[in-house]
Scaffold this active site. Structure first.
Site, PDB file in Angstrom:
ATOM      1  CB  CYS A  86      -0.918   0.000   1.218  1.00  0.00           C
ATOM      2  SG  CYS A  86      -1.945   1.486   1.362  1.00  0.00           S
ATOM      3  CG  HIS A 172      -1.780  -1.976  -9.707  1.00  0.00           C
ATOM      4  ND1 HIS A 172      -2.699  -1.109  -9.168  1.00  0.00           N
ATOM      5  CD2 HIS A 172      -0.869  -2.221  -8.732  1.00  0.00           C
ATOM      6  CE1 HIS A 172      -2.351  -0.836  -7.917  1.00  0.00           C
ATOM      7  NE2 HIS A 172      -1.253  -1.504  -7.630  1.00  0.00           N
ATOM      8  CD  GLU A 221      -6.874   1.195  -2.848  1.00  0.00           C
ATOM      9  OE1 GLU A 221      -6.290   0.314  -2.188  1.00  0.00           O
ATOM     10  OE2 GLU A 221      -6.895   2.399  -2.524  1.00  0.00           O
ATOM     11  CB  CYS A 230      -4.714   3.519  -5.332  1.00  0.00           C
ATOM     12  SG  CYS A 230      -3.841   1.943  -5.310  1.00  0.00           S
ATOM     13  N   GLY A 233      -1.373   2.211  -7.281  1.00  0.00           N
ATOM     14  CA  GLY A 233      -2.119   2.421  -8.524  1.00  0.00           C
ATOM     15  C   GLY A 233      -1.578   3.595  -9.315  1.00  0.00           C
TER      16      GLY A 233
END
Length: 287
Positions: A86, A172, A221, A230, A233
């Site tokens: 994260c 992703h 997410e 994110c 991301g």
């Protein structure tokens, strides 16, 4: 004879509720107690603002597993699932542990499920994180494909979409859209997240390249749904755009919750993510 009441032992741990680009992060420093993380049900209660402090991600800090690291951490989503990484959460962990640094130090090494991560305090409330090198090999994302390609055709509910896949420590899938405001995040996000070609599910990014130095992005997410931002991301969107030669080596990624800066020169280099990490509130949770 009446039996004595059963006394349940409870564990109390302090938490910091923080935000990185609007992404709500709960940071719990568990190094002293080093107890097991909350159960799935407890995580769901804690993650729901009606029954707990509420969070998108919980960063569960544990003692360092290597001599050169300040701490280790695990990452849990509000649905109770454990994930690998994260980006916004790392920045919040680094900010929360800043007081542990020695005088004159501005960086720390953290040990994550995805490997070691370096975080650097670059200004008050601003943290830069070395997110490592992106992984495009489909089996390492993971993504089901016969061979590695720059783009893949993905069948979603009978419709075909060109997607790009990459791992930034977690999976992703990135789609180009003409305008993020009108992107079908609520409809396509959950369908792609749980698509059979993503055996570990995936985060889904809806990206619009504004110019060579700017990207607009919305992210659905994995295990959370659409969030304000994110970090991984943002890195994923940047590297797939950079791979195509469409953007510079440093770009600003604009998200609903704010903006971050992502820099990456070429495949052999690490991706750096820079953004805010701010305290919202703090308190104690009972386990």
């Amino acid at each position: 004879m009446r039996s004595a009441p059963v006394r349940l032992r409870t564990m109390q741990l302090d938490y910091f509720k923080m935000q990185g680009t609007g992404n709500q992060i709960l940071v719990v420093d568990n190094r002293a107690e080093n107890c097991a993380p909350p159960s799935v049900d407890a995580l769901r209660r804690l993650g729901n603002s009606a029954t707990g402090p509420g969070f998108d991600s919980l960063m569960w800090i544990t003692p360092a597993r290597r001599d050169d690291a300040l701490a280790s951490y695990r990452v849990f989503n509000c649905d109770g699932s454990e994930v690998e990484q994260c980006g916004n959460g790392i920045r919040c962990v680094a900010q929360a542990l800043a007081s542990d640094l020695k005088a004159g130090q501005d960086s720390m090494l953290l040990d994550s499920p995805a490997g070691p991560v370096t975080a650097r305090l670059v200004a008050p409330g601003q943290v830069a994180v070395n997110m490592g090198t992106p992984e495009f090999r489909p089996e390492r994302v993971p993504f089901v494909a016969e061979k590695q390609q720059s783009a893949y055709d993905l069948d979603v509910a009978g419709e075909h979409y060109e997607v790009r896949v990459v791992s930034m420590g977690n999976p992703h899938c990135v789609l180009d859209v003409a305008d993020v405001t009108g992107a079908e995040v609520a409809r396509l996000g959950p369908l792609i997240e749980c698509h059979e070609r993503f055996p570990a599910r995936t985060n889904v990014g809806f990206m619009h390249i504004v110019n060579s130095g700017s990207i607009d992005l919305r992210v659905f997410e994995r295990g959370v749904g659409e969030t304000a931002a994110c970090g991984t991301g943002s890195c994923a969107a940047m590297v797939v755009a950079r791979q195509r030669g469409l953007i510079d080596e440093e770009v600003t990624v604009h998200l609903p919750g704010g903006q971050v800066v992502v820099s990456w020169r070429h495949a052999a280099d690490s991706v750096w993510l820079t953004g805010n990490a701010e305290l919202i509130s703090q308190g104690t949770i009972d386990l």
